[in-house]
Motif scaffolding. Sequence first.
Motif, short mmCIF file in Angstrom:
data_model
loop_
_atom_site.label_atom_id
_atom_site.label_comp_id
_atom_site.label_asym_id
_atom_site.label_seq_id
_atom_site.Cartn_x
_atom_site.Cartn_y
_atom_site.Cartn_z
N ALA A 193 95.36 -55.79 -14.57
CA ALA A 193 95.87 -54.52 -15.09
C ALA A 193 94.75 -53.65 -15.65
N VAL B 10 93.98 -50.19 -13.82
CA VAL B 10 94.49 -49.02 -14.54
C VAL B 10 93.38 -48.31 -15.31
N GLN B 11 92.58 -49.07 -16.05
CA GLN B 11 91.58 -48.46 -16.92
C GLN B 11 90.26 -48.18 -16.21
N HIS C 213 89.94 -48.35 -12.66
CA HIS C 213 90.20 -47.87 -11.31
C HIS C 213 89.46 -48.68 -10.25
N LEU D 57 100.71 -51.77 -19.95
CA LEU D 57 100.07 -51.01 -18.89
C LEU D 57 100.97 -50.95 -17.66
N LEU E 21 100.85 -50.54 -13.68
CA LEU E 21 99.94 -50.63 -12.54
C LEU E 21 100.42 -49.73 -11.40
N THR F 184 104.20 -54.57 -11.38
CA THR F 184 103.58 -53.29 -11.75
C THR F 184 103.68 -52.92 -13.23
#
Length: 317
Positions: free
Chosen positions: A70, A74-75, A77, A137, A139, A219
């Motif tokens: 995650a 997410v953070q 990329h 988070l 995803l 996700t």
Amino acid sequence: MKAWQWIGLAVALSVLASLPWWGSDVMVQFGINALLLAVLAQGWNIIGGYTGYASFGNSVFYGLGSYGVAIAMVQWHLPFAFGLAFGVLLAVVFALLLGVPVLRLRGHYFAIATLALAGVMAAIVSNVPLAGQNIGLVLPPLNDDRLFYGLALGLMLISTGVVWWLTRSRFGFGLIAIRENEDGAAVMGVNTTLYKVMAFTLSGVLSALAGGIHAYWITFLDPESAFDIGLNVKMIIMAVFGGAGTVLGPVIGAFTLSAISEWLSSEVTSIATLFFGVVIIAAVVLMPHGLMDLARRARLGTLTWRYLGENVRANKL
């Protein structure tokens, strides 16, 4: 293994491999979940079944693998593969840092210590901005159940292959010696601390990979679901139900109990949990060594009512 056993195994693998092409979407999703649970059960089997340390900390590895994917996706990329690698790295570091002190404990002291790890880790992650804190988070979605099924199946085969290797390696024999008599194993020259930490780490790597795949599949991730102690209990039950300390037992246990749980949830939703608990209790009382031991006795012609009665009396029921 005999010829008919190899044939049965080949048929089972063929059915599993072809499921996404003939099964419904619901069956594929059930398969993904069951396969990942089988991986978790096999991971616990290494530390619990072969080494003899009943760990309640494998859900921490699962959560670290989930957050590794995650955070990377997410953070930062980064691609999914980098996230999996990052999750595995987190699990390895955690196992090495805490494995030495925690694995010095034995029996219920070890179980209690590992039981606390999940809660501590959830509290820590809840205060880390990079991990989304309590919010979690989200995803990027990837609606490709066939891909996730293939990843889960491949990981299940790898984890089972690792356990099979343990039954034929010096390392695996060392773990079994620790399970049977740790002091005796040390006297015979087994580096018990090193072997236990290696088993803990290997178990954690498999759990982290399963967590990473599951996180990308659903996700969404938050501390409560990532470090759920109930998941650890579930993987222990599945390993023991199928036969801890065996190669195929945890896989059979995971699929059997997943199917029973799914059927009960759809047919008798109001009391599904009660029935599921009754099934587990009956299995532990009547066949404490799991389905694999029951099948072995049936094959040898030694499965009798007397055997089941002895198990009942042993549990003082």
